[in-house]
Design an enzyme around this catalytic site. Structure first.
Site, PDB file in Angstrom:
ATOM      1  N   ARG A  18       0.801  -1.214   0.000  1.00 27.74           N
ATOM      2  CA  ARG A  18       0.000   0.000   0.000  1.00 27.74           C
ATOM      3  C   ARG A  18       0.833   1.263   0.000  1.00 27.74           C
ATOM      4  O   ARG A  18       0.338   2.345   0.313  1.00 27.74           O
ATOM      5  CB  ARG A  18      -1.053   0.004   1.104  1.00 27.74           C
ATOM      6  N   ARG A  49     -19.445  -1.987   9.944  1.00 28.18           N
ATOM      7  CA  ARG A  49     -18.715  -3.265   9.985  1.00 28.18           C
ATOM      8  C   ARG A  49     -18.637  -3.818  11.404  1.00 28.18           C
ATOM      9  O   ARG A  49     -18.420  -3.095  12.369  1.00 28.18           O
ATOM     10  CB  ARG A  49     -17.292  -3.064   9.453  1.00 28.18           C
ATOM     11  N   ARG A  92     -14.200  -3.040  15.057  1.00 31.24           N
ATOM     12  CA  ARG A  92     -12.739  -3.000  15.058  1.00 31.24           C
ATOM     13  C   ARG A  92     -12.267  -1.719  15.749  1.00 31.24           C
ATOM     14  O   ARG A  92     -12.882  -0.679  15.595  1.00 31.24           O
ATOM     15  CB  ARG A  92     -12.231  -3.013  13.612  1.00 31.24           C
ATOM     16  N   ARG A 143      -7.044   7.224   7.663  1.00 32.61           N
ATOM     17  CA  ARG A 143      -6.705   6.127   6.749  1.00 32.61           C
ATOM     18  C   ARG A 143      -7.064   6.489   5.309  1.00 32.61           C
ATOM     19  O   ARG A 143      -6.329   6.180   4.382  1.00 32.61           O
ATOM     20  CB  ARG A 143      -7.442   4.847   7.166  1.00 32.61           C
TER      21      ARG A 143
END
Ligand code: AP5
Ligand code: MG
Ligand code: ZN
Length: 217
Positions: free
Chosen positions: A88, A125, A159, A170
């Site tokens: 990445r 999520r 998370r 991010r």
């Protein structure tokens, strides 16, 4: 089959990687999952990685590269692999090329999803604290939140890095560090850009078409 999948946080890389690894019988190598299992095991390595992850920062290239190099040397990766979340950064991509060689990849999939959609996906999520299986508030485990489909675990949680500040950080890092990989792999004619919006099964069929594989059903 040697594949690499990249895309924004929450684009569905993990969701699709599980299907692809099964379809092609190749190991699913997710650097994020590897760091999270080190965190669960409570190692010093995991503790250091967690500081970067929770802040939404990248773990330093040298650390990630060392870990991936070791993983790719294992026998199950000899005849293929699927990399998820690595590389990445451009230095990681150069490092990978040194490990696997010039012709070391068959296809690079860019999973394209607009930012508004990934923010919604990440906020909904939920993951299994025991095995890392991924769910969404709109797609819970078959027997409800208290019973993970994969391992039967009872703790399906958010998370630690899925908080708003870390997610925004991010996504900014993605634009700066990871998005340039598209040009890097387009130059080698490896890149397939796949629309990641829609039902996960539909997205999977698009990816298979892009890698030249065939659907089994
Ligand atoms: P990592 O674990 O790789 O996280 P990430 O890149 O932020 O990506 P995510 O796992 O958040 O998203 P995903 O694309 O896998 O989406 P998912 O399938 O879960 O990395 C975590 C951290 O580790 C990094 O921030 C960094 O600190 C460190 N790290 C890891 N690799 C590194 C590296 N190479 N270098 C440096 N540091 C590194 O799906 C998201 C949600 O959407 C789920 O709820 C899912 O159910 C849902 N969903 C999926 N597909 C669909 C769909 N088609 N429609 C609707 N909902 C969907
Ligand atoms: Mg993931
Ligand atoms: Zn589980």
């Amino acid at each position: 089959m040697r594949l690499l999948i990249f895309g924004k946080q929450g684009a569905g890389k993990g969701t699709q990687a599980v299907r692809l690894a099964e379809h092609f019988s190749i190991p699913h190598i997710s650097t994020g999952d590897m760091f999270r299992s080190a965190v669960r095991e409570g190692t010093e390595f995991g503790r250091r990685a967690k500081e970067f992850m929770d802040a939404g920062e990248l773990v330093p290239d040298s650390v990630v590269l060392g870990m991936v190099r070791e993983r790719l040397a294992r026998p199950d990766a000899e005849h293929g692999f699927l990399l998820d979340g690595f590389p990445r950064t451009l230095p990681q991509a150069h490092g990978l090329r040194e490990v696997v060689g010039e012709d070391g990849l068959d296809r690079v999939i860019e999973l394209a999803v607009p930012t508004e959609a990934v923010v919604e996906r990440i906020s909904g999520r939920r993951v299994c604290a025991d095995c890392g299986a991924t769910y969404h508030v709109t797609a819970p485990p078959r027997q409800g939140w208290g019973h993970c489909d994969q391992c039967g675990g009872s703790q399906v949680v958010q998370r630690d890095d899925d908080n708003e500040l870390a997610v925004r950080r991010r996504l900014a890092i993605y634009e700066r560090e990871t998005a340039p990989l598209a040009d890097y792999y387009a130059d080698g004619n490896l890149l397939a850009r796949v629309d990641g919006v829609g039902d996960p099964d539909e997205v999977f069929v698009r990816i298979l078409t892009a890698v030249g594989g065939r659907t089994s059903s």
